[in-house]
Design a protein around this motif. Structure first.
Motif, short mmCIF file in Angstrom:
data_model
loop_
_atom_site.label_atom_id
_atom_site.label_comp_id
_atom_site.label_asym_id
_atom_site.label_seq_id
_atom_site.Cartn_x
_atom_site.Cartn_y
_atom_site.Cartn_z
N LYS A 11 0.85 -1.18 0.00
CA LYS A 11 0.00 0.00 0.00
C LYS A 11 0.88 1.22 0.00
N THR A 12 0.29 2.38 0.07
CA THR A 12 1.06 3.62 0.02
C THR A 12 2.00 3.74 1.20
N ASN A 13 1.61 3.24 2.32
CA ASN A 13 2.52 3.24 3.49
C ASN A 13 3.35 1.97 3.43
N GLU A 14 4.62 2.09 3.43
CA GLU A 14 5.51 0.94 3.32
C GLU A 14 5.46 0.06 4.57
N ASN A 15 5.12 0.60 5.68
CA ASN A 15 5.10 -0.16 6.93
C ASN A 15 3.84 -1.00 7.07
N ASN A 16 2.79 -0.69 6.31
CA ASN A 16 1.49 -1.35 6.46
C ASN A 16 1.39 -2.48 5.45
N GLU A 17 1.40 -3.70 5.86
CA GLU A 17 1.30 -4.86 4.98
C GLU A 17 0.17 -5.75 5.46
N ASP A 18 -0.70 -6.21 4.50
CA ASP A 18 -1.77 -7.15 4.82
C ASP A 18 -1.47 -8.45 4.11
N SER A 19 -1.68 -9.53 4.76
CA SER A 19 -1.49 -10.80 4.10
C SER A 19 -2.72 -11.65 4.33
N ILE A 20 -3.16 -12.33 3.24
CA ILE A 20 -4.35 -13.16 3.28
C ILE A 20 -3.92 -14.58 2.95
N THR A 21 -4.47 -15.49 3.69
CA THR A 21 -4.14 -16.89 3.47
C THR A 21 -5.41 -17.59 3.03
N MET A 22 -5.36 -18.33 1.88
CA MET A 22 -6.51 -19.10 1.40
C MET A 22 -6.03 -20.28 0.58
N SER A 23 -6.96 -21.24 0.39
CA SER A 23 -6.60 -22.44 -0.35
C SER A 23 -6.69 -22.15 -1.85
N LYS A 24 -6.17 -23.07 -2.67
CA LYS A 24 -6.15 -22.90 -4.11
C LYS A 24 -7.58 -22.87 -4.64
N ASP A 25 -8.48 -23.72 -4.11
CA ASP A 25 -9.88 -23.75 -4.54
C ASP A 25 -10.57 -22.42 -4.23
N GLU A 26 -10.33 -21.92 -3.06
CA GLU A 26 -10.92 -20.63 -2.68
C GLU A 26 -10.39 -19.52 -3.58
N PHE A 27 -9.09 -19.60 -3.87
CA PHE A 27 -8.46 -18.59 -4.73
C PHE A 27 -9.06 -18.64 -6.13
N THR A 28 -9.25 -19.81 -6.67
CA THR A 28 -9.82 -19.99 -8.01
C THR A 28 -11.25 -19.50 -8.03
N LYS A 29 -12.03 -19.82 -6.99
CA LYS A 29 -13.43 -19.36 -6.92
C LYS A 29 -13.49 -17.83 -6.86
N LYS A 30 -12.58 -17.25 -6.08
CA LYS A 30 -12.55 -15.79 -5.93
C LYS A 30 -12.22 -15.14 -7.29
N ILE A 31 -11.26 -15.68 -7.99
CA ILE A 31 -10.89 -15.15 -9.32
C ILE A 31 -12.06 -15.33 -10.27
N GLN A 32 -12.70 -16.50 -10.26
CA GLN A 32 -13.84 -16.76 -11.13
C GLN A 32 -14.97 -15.78 -10.82
N SER A 33 -15.23 -15.52 -9.57
CA SER A 33 -16.28 -14.59 -9.16
C SER A 33 -16.00 -13.18 -9.67
N GLU A 34 -14.78 -12.75 -9.50
CA GLU A 34 -14.42 -11.40 -9.96
C GLU A 34 -14.46 -11.32 -11.49
N THR A 35 -14.06 -12.36 -12.15
CA THR A 35 -14.10 -12.41 -13.62
C THR A 35 -15.54 -12.36 -14.10
N ASP A 36 -16.43 -13.06 -13.43
CA ASP A 36 -17.85 -13.05 -13.79
C ASP A 36 -18.45 -11.66 -13.62
N LYS A 37 -18.07 -10.97 -12.56
CA LYS A 37 -18.57 -9.61 -12.34
C LYS A 37 -18.14 -8.69 -13.48
N VAL A 38 -16.86 -8.79 -13.85
CA VAL A 38 -16.34 -7.95 -14.94
C VAL A 38 -17.04 -8.29 -16.25
#
Length: 181
Positions: A11-38
């Motif tokens: 992000k714009t602040n170098e000290n602020n980092e967010d990390s998300i942990t998810m499985s490959k299936d969840e990641f694929t579903k999330k990408i598919q969902s966002e692709t469908d919206k677009v």
């Protein structure tokens, strides 16, 4: 086989980092969902633009001149010919009216060639009459056919023979008439 994928966003602040942990299936579903919206948003925009293109195409077709049939072309040709004949007839009518007006004012119709059709004939006639009057006044009138008195008196007339009286009558009938009385 659940693999864990870590996604790190800076992000714009170098000290602020967010990390998300998810499985490959969840990641694929999330990408598919966002692709469908677009894709859905894109499809809506595409459909709207296609509708606009369709309506504009219809308007263009309405405004584009259509090919005329032979009958329509023939009617237009005849109409154009009639309009030309009508214009020509109007010009001739005005010309004849102008000639009649000139003749009614005792102006020779041969002058029409030198006059414009839109002149004021009344005014022209009065000017022409004034010119003729002035010419008579300036030049006077000298009769050409008027014979001068031959000096024959009534007594001389009474002494004339028949042949001499006939000659006087043929040469000067006015004098003969006055001497007979």
């Amino acid at each position: 086989m659940a693999e864990i994928i870590e996604n790190t966003e800076n992000k714009t602040n170098e000290n602020n980092e967010d990390s998300i942990t998810m499985s490959k299936d969840e990641f694929t579903k999330k990408i598919q969902s966002e692709t469908d919206k677009v894709r859905t948003e894109y499809s809506k925009q595409k459909k709207g633009l296609e509708d606009q293109i369709s309506s504009l195409t219809d308007k263009i077709k309405e405004l584009t001149p259509k090919e005329k049939t032979d009958a329509e072309k023939d009617v237009e040709t005849r109409l154009h010919e009639l309009e030309e004949k009508s214009k020509q007839a109007d010009v001739e009518k005005k010309h004849y009216e102008f000639l009649n007006t000139l003749q009614s004012k005792n102006i020779p119709s041969s002058l029409h060639e030198y006059l414009k059709d839109d002149i004021d004939v009344e005014k022209f006639a009065s000017v022409l009459t004034d010119i003729a009057k002035q010419s008579k006044i300036n030049n006077g009138f000298e009769p050409v056919t008027h014979n001068s008195n031959t000096g024959v008196t009534k007594e001389q007339f009474n002494k004339m023979s028949y042949v001499e009286k006939a000659k006087l009558y043929s040469e000067n009938p006015e004098l003969y008439k006055t001497l007979i009385k």
